[in-house]
Design a protein around this motif. Sequence first.
Motif, PDB file in Angstrom:
ATOM      1  N   UNK A 295       0.840  -1.204   0.000  1.00 46.75           N
ATOM      2  CA  UNK A 295       0.000   0.000   0.000  1.00 46.75           C
ATOM      3  C   UNK A 295       0.873   1.251   0.000  1.00 46.75           C
ATOM      4  N   UNK A 296       1.916   1.254   0.835  1.00 50.63           N
ATOM      5  CA  UNK A 296       2.832   2.410   0.873  1.00 50.63           C
ATOM      6  C   UNK A 296       3.461   2.651  -0.496  1.00 50.63           C
ATOM      7  N   UNK A 297       3.865   1.564  -1.148  1.00 54.13           N
ATOM      8  CA  UNK A 297       4.517   1.713  -2.447  1.00 54.13           C
ATOM      9  C   UNK A 297       3.572   2.300  -3.491  1.00 54.13           C
ATOM     10  N   UNK A 298       2.330   1.842  -3.496  1.00 56.81           N
ATOM     11  CA  UNK A 298       1.349   2.378  -4.452  1.00 56.81           C
ATOM     12  C   UNK A 298       1.114   3.856  -4.178  1.00 56.81           C
ATOM     13  N   UNK A 299       0.930   4.210  -2.904  1.00 57.21           N
ATOM     14  CA  UNK A 299       0.613   5.592  -2.557  1.00 57.21           C
ATOM     15  C   UNK A 299       1.793   6.538  -2.755  1.00 57.21           C
ATOM     16  N   UNK A 300       3.006   6.066  -2.482  1.00 62.32           N
ATOM     17  CA  UNK A 300       4.152   6.975  -2.577  1.00 62.32           C
ATOM     18  C   UNK A 300       4.730   7.069  -3.984  1.00 62.32           C
ATOM     19  N   UNK A 301       4.670   5.984  -4.732  1.00 63.13           N
ATOM     20  CA  UNK A 301       5.305   5.985  -6.045  1.00 63.13           C
ATOM     21  C   UNK A 301       4.392   6.487  -7.154  1.00 63.13           C
TER      22      UNK A 301
ATOM     23  N   UNK B 211      -6.875  -3.246  -0.724  1.00 70.61           N
ATOM     24  CA  UNK B 211      -6.088  -2.731   0.410  1.00 70.61           C
ATOM     25  C   UNK B 211      -5.861  -1.233   0.282  1.00 70.61           C
ATOM     26  N   UNK B 212      -5.573  -0.786  -0.936  1.00 70.64           N
ATOM     27  CA  UNK B 212      -5.328   0.641  -1.169  1.00 70.64           C
ATOM     28  C   UNK B 212      -6.603   1.437  -0.908  1.00 70.64           C
ATOM     29  N   UNK B 213      -7.734   0.927  -1.383  1.00 71.72           N
ATOM     30  CA  UNK B 213      -9.012   1.618  -1.153  1.00 71.72           C
ATOM     31  C   UNK B 213      -9.317   1.716   0.337  1.00 71.72           C
ATOM     32  N   UNK B 214      -9.092   0.622   1.073  1.00 70.24           N
ATOM     33  CA  UNK B 214      -9.367   0.622   2.503  1.00 70.24           C
ATOM     34  C   UNK B 214      -8.415   1.561   3.239  1.00 70.24           C
ATOM     35  N   UNK B 215      -7.160   1.601   2.818  1.00 69.41           N
ATOM     36  CA  UNK B 215      -6.197   2.521   3.435  1.00 69.41           C
ATOM     37  C   UNK B 215      -6.618   3.971   3.179  1.00 69.41           C
TER      38      UNK B 215
ATOM     39  N   UNK C  58     -14.210   9.322   1.395  1.00 66.79           N
ATOM     40  CA  UNK C  58     -15.393   9.411   2.262  1.00 66.79           C
ATOM     41  C   UNK C  58     -16.521   8.469   1.848  1.00 66.79           C
ATOM     42  N   UNK C  59     -16.453   7.915   0.642  1.00 60.23           N
ATOM     43  CA  UNK C  59     -17.504   7.010   0.175  1.00 60.23           C
ATOM     44  C   UNK C  59     -17.356   5.596   0.738  1.00 60.23           C
ATOM     45  N   UNK C  60     -16.236   5.313   1.425  1.00 58.09           N
ATOM     46  CA  UNK C  60     -15.996   3.984   1.993  1.00 58.09           C
ATOM     47  C   UNK C  60     -15.967   4.045   3.508  1.00 58.09           C
ATOM     48  N   UNK C  61     -16.321   2.919   4.140  1.00 50.61           N
ATOM     49  CA  UNK C  61     -16.259   2.828   5.599  1.00 50.61           C
ATOM     50  C   UNK C  61     -14.836   2.552   6.051  1.00 50.61           C
ATOM     51  N   UNK C  62     -14.445   3.172   7.151  1.00 48.27           N
ATOM     52  CA  UNK C  62     -13.148   2.863   7.745  1.00 48.27           C
ATOM     53  C   UNK C  62     -13.265   1.525   8.474  1.00 48.27           C
ATOM     54  N   UNK C  63     -12.140   0.973   8.872  1.00 51.29           N
ATOM     55  CA  UNK C  63     -12.144  -0.296   9.598  1.00 51.29           C
ATOM     56  C   UNK C  63     -12.926  -0.158  10.894  1.00 51.29           C
ATOM     57  N   UNK C  64     -12.736   0.939  11.612  1.00 51.03           N
ATOM     58  CA  UNK C  64     -13.471   1.172  12.852  1.00 51.03           C
ATOM     59  C   UNK C  64     -14.975   1.244  12.600  1.00 51.03           C
ATOM     60  N   UNK C  65     -15.365   1.901  11.513  1.00 47.13           N
ATOM     61  CA  UNK C  65     -16.787   1.992  11.183  1.00 47.13           C
ATOM     62  C   UNK C  65     -17.361   0.629  10.826  1.00 47.13           C
ATOM     63  N   UNK C  66     -16.564  -0.201  10.157  1.00 42.25           N
ATOM     64  CA  UNK C  66     -17.020  -1.561   9.827  1.00 42.25           C
ATOM     65  C   UNK C  66     -17.238  -2.389  11.088  1.00 42.25           C
TER      66      UNK C  66
END
Length: 96
Positions: free
Chosen positions: A38-44, A65-69, A77-85
């Motif tokens: 996930x870090x690699x997708x987001x940073x690169x 994983x990237x969408x959930x992160x 904002x269109x997705x639930x966070x892990x805490x919300x799930x």
Amino acid sequence: MDHARGPARRPFHSVDNCDLALTTRPWKYPDELRERAVREVQSSGRPVAHVARDLGIHKEALRGWVRQAEAGQGSRPDLLTTDERIELAQLCKEIR
């Protein structure tokens, strides 16, 4: 079964969000690999499919994983966070 029409089809059943929140599966990939990917997708800025291929991960798993992160960081904002799930699962359980 009527052979002229082909095989019998099962009726479509909608899935309740509560059921989705409660499903658990063992993770195929270690948490460290998930976080690194996930870090690699987001940073690169590289496409998910390229990063997934390089790391030996299925591209749709990495995409999820990237969408959930992103949801957890507040950039989706269109997705639930892990805490919300987790909270949704608990509320659904109470309702049942």
